[in-house]
Enzyme design. Structure first.
Site, PDB file in Angstrom:
ATOM      1  N   SER A 168       0.751  -0.985  -0.105  1.00  0.00           N
ATOM      2  CA  SER A 168       0.079  -0.024  -0.268  1.00  0.00           C
ATOM      3  C   SER A 168       0.932   1.430   0.104  1.00  0.00           C
ATOM      4  O   SER A 168       0.476   2.453  -0.390  1.00  0.00           O
ATOM      5  CB  SER A 168      -1.077  -0.111   1.024  1.00  0.00           C
ATOM      6  OG  SER A 168      -0.364  -0.151   2.474  1.00  0.00           O
ATOM      7  N   SER A 186      -9.730  -4.817   2.097  1.00  0.00           N
ATOM      8  CA  SER A 186      -9.412  -4.330   0.657  1.00  0.00           C
ATOM      9  C   SER A 186      -9.877  -3.051   0.419  1.00  0.00           C
ATOM     10  O   SER A 186     -10.301  -2.445  -0.652  1.00  0.00           O
ATOM     11  CB  SER A 186      -9.998  -5.240  -0.360  1.00  0.00           C
ATOM     12  OG  SER A 186      -9.289  -6.443  -0.167  1.00  0.00           O
ATOM     13  N   GLU A 232      -8.282  -9.623  -1.461  1.00  0.00           N
ATOM     14  CA  GLU A 232      -9.153 -10.853  -1.059  1.00  0.00           C
ATOM     15  C   GLU A 232      -9.862 -11.406  -2.116  1.00  0.00           C
ATOM     16  O   GLU A 232     -10.101 -12.751  -1.870  1.00  0.00           O
ATOM     17  CB  GLU A 232     -10.104 -10.413  -0.186  1.00  0.00           C
ATOM     18  CG  GLU A 232      -9.381  -9.629   1.151  1.00  0.00           C
ATOM     19  CD  GLU A 232     -10.503  -8.938   1.901  1.00  0.00           C
ATOM     20  OE1 GLU A 232     -11.336  -9.398   3.091  1.00  0.00           O
ATOM     21  OE2 GLU A 232     -10.891  -7.783   1.478  1.00  0.00           O
TER      22      GLU A 232
END
Length: 758
Positions: free
Chosen positions: A487, A525, A711
């Site tokens: 991220s 997510s 996911e």
């Protein structure tokens, strides 16, 4: 105009520090005078604490103190926490509710002394009846909790009610159309039961929190996915203003949902304030099995189908085994529960999703957030229907698939959800319409396919700050936690795209609640979409301020002027900053209390499908997945290489939950709480051929068309393998994990050959 930073295969910014061993983790932290905590845990599943004998442990040389709930109450009079209900005590408060619950703590400057002394603590219990099965617990008169106290923290959980004399934490219903009337008109009705097992996250960095008293309050160093929540919850517990509490995280060595909300932070904080010294609470791998797990489930699903193969009615009843404490289970129950009818266009749906307390270790968020348990059932059920009416499984899905512009069962109209595209591309990649070698002799081969979807959590808030310094360098402040998903790199790419700078030059500050602004949590997510939009807005705000500064100086062509020259012209030297701020919260409408319906239940949908080719050894029941194809809709990938690895990583994790992983319990005691006995897949266990792909798609409301991916590839793995097993040898597995023994027993039963004949 885009400058090419988004869409690049940028290596993760922290990768060099990690592979050279230079990256910092909370486990590396050492503070002057720090004490180490060793937890004494319950040996019974349900019981009243009659006495705790600490004298012998306290007398061990080097032991600082032995702390019980009574001591914690001198610091925190009401020592109960939880994101949904305030139901979990920092240390057991007069009662234990599962084997492994924290009862008291031994503190020492030496962790080995604390460990040895903890073995000397004796606890006397009055054992109480216990309940372990989620279906039984829903109606049992053995109550895990006497009273339920809603936390009221999150908008989507405001509807939770306090109750007495029940093990049901949340009972969510979704009613669309008239399912019973449609069943009466159906040409075919199919009904099946499916179960999933309790599993563990197994992050290789075990949970750790360090509390440190300071002159202004308290600092908590923690391996957490939700530092902002930790700060808010600790302020509530201590009745302090938030600015007296500082929460700092380093990179996480995995989280997968295990490190959300409060886990060890309240204990570390209370112990630090009680002793007046820094206290380190670090779990072993074994202790993680007693802290948070994934929900075991029972799912009963019934479908009515017309003569053309169209599903006209579906009923779903799902029981979620939440263990002794709710954690975020009620959100799993509702947010995932409303998708239990599957990614299909069905006019008549009745759905009931129930969160249930039991005397097992607590369950909460785990990668997929309940969706893999649901897809296991509804995609196995889908194949059984297709075979039952003599239709090809892919063709049956095509006929019933939910398409953009059509309402989901909740009433929310589908938008930017490439469900048909993902299905078609998965079938194409596996060669569904091509001839397939079915095998001979004792080795039989089969193919299977499955598709699932997930709604994003909403409403949630993300805030970001972008700081452009006088030399033109850029710093991003965000409380999104990078736990290996990349991220930090993705957020840097967004900043770089907007400000036309290299991604590698953007500095991303690690979450620190005194420095980085609020983010609800790194979960579900949501970061790419929610924080990504906040970061984009912050960068655009900074860019506008730079443009305004240039205009003030009479420089209309700002893009041709280096930023450092702009600052020098304004301030006469290298000085000043431009600060951009972005805040993002998507719109949301809470489901109706009685029907569960909402026309705006999620800001975006995640879609993932899996197809597999397998071999089954009919002499042993051993299943080998020889090829796995995973296809997802991630919108427009910000970093294609990271997206590819996220897809394969999610699939491998779910593969372990499918084929081998299971927490074995005996009277509530976990009997395989170690990596020697709890079998996660190694590199030698995974399919030799794995393919990952993101379909061409755009999430128009996402930053540069993107949405989350972490996911999506967990959804279809389990049912695709079960569907392939039936394709190969004609037996249906309905409980996870799919062990060789389960397959062998099913084959023998199908052949009417008792096991004792072999």
């Amino acid at each position: 105009m885009p400058n090419g930073q988004v869409g690049r295969d940028v290596p993760r910014l922290e990768s060099m520090a990690k592979v050279t061993g230079r990256e910092d983790y909370t486990h590396n932290l050492r503070l002057p005078g720090m004490l180490h905590a060793k937890i004494v845990r319950s040996t019974v599943a349900h019981g009243r604490i009659l006495s705790i004998h600490t004298e012998e442990a306290a007398a061990v040389p080097g032991v600082h103190s032995v702390v019980t709930c009574a001591d914690i109450r001198t610091i925190i009079p009401e020592p109960y926490f939880g994101p949904a209900f305030h139901d979990q005590p920092i240390l057991a408060d007069g009662k234990v509710r599962y084997v492994g619950e924290a009862v008291c703590v031994v503190l020492s400057h030496d962790p080995h002394i604390a460990d040895a002394a903890a073995q000397l603590v004796l606890v006397d219990y009055e054992e109480l009846p216990a309940v372990y099965d989620e279906v039984e617990a829903a109606t049992s008169n053995v109550y895990v909790h006497e009273t339920l106290k809603p936390a009221g923290t999150f908008p989507d959980l405001k509807h939770l009610e306090g109750k007495r004399d029940t093990n049901v934490a949340l009972d969510y219903r979704l009613i669309r159309g008239d399912a019973e009337a449609a069943f009466a008109q159906a040409a075919h009705v199919f009904e099946h039961d499916f179960t999933t097992q309790q599993v563990m996250h197994t992050p290789f960095e075990p949970m750790i929190s360090v509390g440190e008293p300071t002159s202004t309050g308290l600092t908590i160093y923690t391996a957490s996915q939700s530092p902002s929540f930790v700060r808010i919850e600790m302020a509530r517990l201590l009745k302090w203003p938030e600015n007296r509490i500082r929460v700092k995280t380093s990179h996480l060595g995995g989280g997968f949902g295990a490190k959300l909300y409060i886990k060890l932070e309240a204990l570390a904080a209370a112990l630090a304030l009680y002793t007046g010294r820094p206290v380190r609470v670090a779990l072993t791998m074994e202790e993680q099995f007693y802290t948070i797990t994934k929900h075991a489930t029972t799912f009963r699903i019934k479908s009515g189908v017309d003569t053309d193969g169209k599903v006209i009615a579906r009923r779903c009843d799902v029981w979620w085994n939440g263990g002794a404490y709710a954690d975020i289970g009620p959100r799993v129950t509702q947010k995932s529960g409303f998708t239990a009818a599957g990614p299909y266009d069905i006019d008549n749906v009745y759905l009931e999703s129930v969160a249930v307390y039991t005397n097992r270790p607590p369950a909460g968020a785990l990668r997929g957030f309940g969706i893999p348990q649901l897809v296991w059932a509804y995609e196995s059920h889908t194949d059984l229907i297709a075979r039952g009416i003599g239709m090809d499984p892919v063709e049956f899905r095509r006929k019933n698939i939910l398409r953009d512009g059509r309402p989901h069962a909740t009433g929310t109209v589908m938008k930017d959800a490439a469900i048909p595209e993902v299905l078609e591309r998965t079938a194409e990649r596996i060669g569904w319409d091509k001839a397939f070698d079915r095998g001979t002799g004792t080795i039989r081969r089969g193919r299977g396919i499955a598709i699932g979807f997930k709604a994003s959590i909403s409403p949630t808030t993300s805030v970001a700050i972008v700081n452009v310094s006088a030399d033109g360098s850029v710093t991003l402040y965000s409380s999104t936690v990078d736990m290996g998903q990349g991220s930090d790199t993705a957020m840097a790419q967004i900043v770089a795209e907007v400000l036309n700078v290299p991604t590698e030059g953007v500095c991303v500050v690690r979450p620190d609640t005194d420095v980085t602004p609020y983010d609800m949590a790194t979960l579900g997510s949501r970061s790419t979409f929610h924080m990504g939009n906040a970061v984009r807005l912050a960068a655009e705000d900074a860019k506008k301020k730079l443009d305004d500064l240039a205009a003030e100086l009479g420089l209309p062509e700002r893009s041709n002027i280096p930023v450092d020259q702009l600052f020098k012209k304004r301030y006469g030297m290298q000085a000043g900053n431009v600060i951009g701020i972005g805040s993002f919260i998507p719109t949301y409408k809470s489901p109706d209390h009685d029907t569960g319906l909402s026309d705006n239940v999620t800001p975006f949908w995640m879609i993932g499908a899996t197809a597999v080719e397998i071999e089954v050894d009919t002499e042993t029941g051993h299943v080998t997945v020889t090829r796995m194809v995973n296809v997802c809709d991630v919108g427009t990938p910000l970093n294609p290489k990271v997206v590819e690895t996220q897809i394969s990583g999610a699939a491998v994790m779910q593969y372990g939950f499918t084929m081998s992983e299971k927490m074995e319990l005996d009277a509530g005691q976990v009997t395989n709480a170690s990596l020697a006995d709890y079998k996660i897949p190694s590199i030698l266990d995974i399919p030799p051929l794995m393919e990952s792909e993101a379909v061409v798609a755009t999430q128009h409301s996402g930053p540069f068309g993107a949405k989350g991916v972490g996911e999506s590839a967990t959804f279809g793995v389990s049912p695709a393998i079960a569907n392939a097993i039936e394709d190969a040898v004609g037996v249906r597995i309905t409980s996870l994990p799919i062990t060789p023994e389960a397959v062998y027993r099913a084959m023998r039963a199908a052949a009417n050959q008792p096991l004792e004949d072999f």
